[in-house]
Write an enzyme that holds these catalytic residues in place. Structure first.
Site, mmCIF file in Angstrom:
data_model
loop_
_atom_site.group_PDB
_atom_site.id
_atom_site.type_symbol
_atom_site.label_atom_id
_atom_site.label_comp_id
_atom_site.label_asym_id
_atom_site.label_seq_id
_atom_site.Cartn_x
_atom_site.Cartn_y
_atom_site.Cartn_z
ATOM 1 N N HIS A 281 0.870 -1.189 0.000
ATOM 2 C CA HIS A 281 0.000 0.000 0.000
ATOM 3 C C HIS A 281 0.901 1.232 0.000
ATOM 4 O O HIS A 281 2.027 1.175 0.503
ATOM 5 C CB HIS A 281 -0.843 -0.053 1.280
ATOM 6 C CG HIS A 281 -1.886 1.011 1.408
ATOM 7 N ND1 HIS A 281 -1.594 2.279 1.829
ATOM 8 C CD2 HIS A 281 -3.224 0.981 1.207
ATOM 9 C CE1 HIS A 281 -2.709 2.988 1.874
ATOM 10 N NE2 HIS A 281 -3.719 2.224 1.497
ATOM 11 N N ASP B 296 3.230 -4.502 8.072
ATOM 12 C CA ASP B 296 2.003 -3.728 7.922
ATOM 13 C C ASP B 296 0.841 -4.713 8.039
ATOM 14 O O ASP B 296 0.543 -5.455 7.095
ATOM 15 C CB ASP B 296 2.030 -3.037 6.545
ATOM 16 C CG ASP B 296 0.699 -2.401 6.180
ATOM 17 O OD1 ASP B 296 -0.301 -2.623 6.888
ATOM 18 O OD2 ASP B 296 0.665 -1.695 5.154
ATOM 19 N N GLN C 50 -4.422 -5.230 7.025
ATOM 20 C CA GLN C 50 -5.439 -6.134 6.464
ATOM 21 C C GLN C 50 -5.370 -7.528 7.082
ATOM 22 O O GLN C 50 -6.063 -8.437 6.632
ATOM 23 C CB GLN C 50 -5.273 -6.237 4.934
ATOM 24 C CG GLN C 50 -5.413 -4.924 4.190
ATOM 25 C CD GLN C 50 -6.820 -4.331 4.270
ATOM 26 O OE1 GLN C 50 -7.775 -4.975 4.687
ATOM 27 N NE2 GLN C 50 -6.952 -3.071 3.882
ATOM 28 N N LYS D 145 -10.282 -0.442 10.860
ATOM 29 C CA LYS D 145 -10.491 -1.651 10.042
ATOM 30 C C LYS D 145 -10.799 -2.850 10.930
ATOM 31 O O LYS D 145 -10.977 -3.963 10.466
ATOM 32 C CB LYS D 145 -9.236 -1.942 9.204
ATOM 33 C CG LYS D 145 -8.926 -0.864 8.156
ATOM 34 C CD LYS D 145 -7.776 -1.290 7.291
ATOM 35 C CE LYS D 145 -7.092 -0.157 6.578
ATOM 36 N NZ LYS D 145 -7.829 0.389 5.447
ATOM 37 N N CYS E 268 -4.786 2.577 -3.620
ATOM 38 C CA CYS E 268 -3.538 3.095 -3.020
ATOM 39 C C CYS E 268 -2.400 2.097 -3.181
ATOM 40 O O CYS E 268 -1.600 1.892 -2.256
ATOM 41 C CB CYS E 268 -3.721 3.454 -1.554
ATOM 42 S SG CYS E 268 -4.962 4.700 -1.278
HETATM 43 N N1 7TS Z 1 -1.601 -0.693 4.765
HETATM 44 C C1 7TS Z 1 -2.531 -1.446 4.151
HETATM 45 C C2 7TS Z 1 -2.177 -2.843 3.717
HETATM 46 C C3 7TS Z 1 -3.796 -0.918 3.930
HETATM 47 O O1 7TS Z 1 -4.714 -1.676 3.325
HETATM 48 C C4 7TS Z 1 -4.092 0.398 4.352
HETATM 49 C C5 7TS Z 1 -5.414 1.038 4.077
HETATM 50 C C6 7TS Z 1 -3.099 1.112 5.020
HETATM 51 C C7 7TS Z 1 -1.865 0.541 5.196
HETATM 52 C C8 7TS Z 1 -3.350 2.474 5.582
HETATM 53 O O2 7TS Z 1 -4.213 2.385 6.635
HETATM 54 P P1 7TS Z 1 -4.769 3.713 7.369
HETATM 55 O O3 7TS Z 1 -5.744 3.186 8.346
HETATM 56 O O4 7TS Z 1 -3.608 4.372 8.002
HETATM 57 O O5 7TS Z 1 -5.397 4.533 6.291
HETATM 58 N N2 7TS Z 1 -6.111 0.477 3.012
HETATM 59 C C9 7TS Z 1 -7.210 0.965 2.421
HETATM 60 C C10 7TS Z 1 -7.850 0.297 1.388
HETATM 61 O O6 7TS Z 1 -7.482 -0.782 0.933
HETATM 62 N N3 7TS Z 1 -8.906 1.015 0.979
HETATM 63 O O7 7TS Z 1 -8.977 2.123 1.719
HETATM 64 C C11 7TS Z 1 -7.913 2.106 2.619
#
Ligand code: 7TS
Length: 422
Positions: free
Chosen positions: A139, A216, A219, A242, A380
């Site tokens: 990401h 990371d 997910q 999430k 992203c």
């Molecule tokens: N890493 C992964 C693997 C992600 O899927 C996401 C967000 C992030 C980092 C960033 O997370 P945040 O909570 O700091 O924003 N992924 C997604 C997505 O797949 N669709 O919207 C956000």
């Protein structure tokens, strides 16, 4: 056979009901609402999950009856709020099986966790010519902070390739490691392909080169039990929103030995033990990394979300989702003209797909008209899209409250997409 929206759709029941999904759904009031006058089918859980009433109520009750700033009040309300806040740190420690509560840092989310490591670890340990190793399936949150850190230090960002199926090529990964590698930063689960990376093996390989690993887990944490001691990762990050918790709160786990030698991230109040104009002393970890008033209600809400998940049982959630995921994969791939992107042996949570030549945004729009919320775009992860020669995919992503009936509604809507676009 069950009926949905008065139309008849055949559903094969799961072989074994691991938990009562209809009961779970009752906890999420939003799931009874309509979208475009149709029953809401929420399949954008990889972007963010909906919140159970227990989490919403806990936050509301905290603001109504227990709110005060923490770590500073000599009065009861502040002391109780501090206690609740710190209890949540212990809860998170147990949730991911960290050795010590001081290894848990509250951050805004996964993105801030990555930025924290990029700013502190990198500031301390990256020299010109050093390397950071990531993978093609990251990401942007696990790419851009490393690009900036490398640029600042004169270091090099290396990228481990993946196969056409969407799996890390372990031999190439090994070859990309060397005496100059200072950190591996890698996703536990891909937000586009759903690939579950063999993260314990990757960590072992990196450690053989004496390279620490940042995982990371954005997910991963919502879908299965994470044990940071068993993985032996050096850093692990995930986002509360999430994980059926509130926005603006996330976790960075770091091994004490690393956190202690890293400089602070942001600075100001609450992270110091003493300040004078000549000299400032910082607090011990984790407080050294938590400057200013934190997202107190967010932390309380995250604690409540973890309680919620633990009451159902992560194992039960994983088993239920596994069954739903394979059912969804089978049903979606059976729609003529639909191609699933990502065929890794081990996957969870997300299914990315293309429908004939229809643009992903058009797929998303038609599904939206049918009440079905999915994400369309590059998710992203533009370098990953480029790897597959794509600019966008449609993506359905699943959570603990999704059902086979919802998969059937998605499939029916995919036929509609094909109908509309001939
Ligand atoms: N890493 C992964 C693997 C992600 O899927 C996401 C967000 C992030 C980092 C960033 O997370 P945040 O909570 O700091 O924003 N992924 C997604 C997505 O797949 N669709 O919207 C956000």
């Amino acid at each position: 056979m069950r009926t949905i929206d008065n139309s008849v759709i055949k559903i094969d029941e799961p072989k074994e009901a691991q938990f009562d999904v209809s009961k779970v759904r009752q906890d999420f009031s939003i799931l009874t609402s309509k979208s475009n006058k149709k029953q809401l089918v929420y399949l954008d859980n990889a972007a963010s999950t909906q919140k159970p009433n227990q989490v919403i109520d806990e936050i509301s009750s905290f603001y109504k009856t227990g709110y005060a700033n923490i770590h500073r009040g000599v009065y009861e309300l502040s002391q109780k709020a501090t206690e609740k806040f710190e209890k949540t740190r212990l809860k998170v420690q147990q949730f991911i099986n960290a050795k010590e509560a001081k290894e848990i840092i509250f951050v805004k989310g996964t993105t801030e966790a990555t930025n924290l490591i990029a700013s502190t670890y990198a500031r301390k340990f990256l020299d010109p010519g050093d390397e950071i190793l990531i993978s093609t399936m990251e990401h942007h949150a696990n790419i851009v902070p490393w690009q900036l850190a490398c640029e600042e230090a004169g270091a090099i960002l290396r990228v481990a390739p993946i196969s056409d199926k969407g799996e890390i090529l372990l031999e190439d990964f090994k070859k990309a490691l060397g005496p100059k590698t200072r950190l591996v930063a890698i996703a536990h689960v891909s937000n586009v392909l759903g690939t579950i990376n063999p993260i314990a093996e990757i960590i072992k390989i990196a450690h053989d080169f004496e390279v620490p690993v940042f995982v990371d887990g954005a997910q991963a944490a919502p879908h299965f039990k994470v044990d940071v001691q068993e993985l032996d990762c050096d850093f692990y990050a995930f986002s509360g929103h999430k994980l059926y918790g509130p926005t603006g709160i996330g976790i960075l786990y770091g091994k004490k030995s690393w956190l202690e030698v890293m400089p602070p991230y942001q600075s100001g109040g609450d992270m110091i033990s003493s300040v004078s104009f000549r000299n400032t002393q910082f607090k011990e970890i984790p407080y050294k990394f938590e400057a200013g008033t934190p997202h107190i209600a967010g932390v309380i809400g995250l604690g409540s979300a973890i309680n919620y998940l633990e009451r159902i049982g992560l194992e039960n959630i994983s088993a239920y989702e596994k069954d739903l995921f394979s059912y969804a994969t089978q049903e979606i791939s059976a729609v003529p003209g639909v191609q699933i992107i990502g065929e890794a042996h081990k996957r969870t949570g997300v299914i990315s797909f293309l429908v004939d030549e229809v643009h992903a945004h058009d797929v998303g729009t038609i599904l939206g008209q049918e009440g079905i919320s999915i994400r369309a775009g590059h998710h992203c992860a533009q370098p990953l899209m480029e790897r597959f020669g794509l600019t966008a995919t449609a993506r359905a992503s699943f959570g603990l409250y999704n059902t086979r009936e919802e998969v059937a509604l998605l499939v029916r809507a995919l036929y509609k997409v094909r109908e509309v676009f001939g």
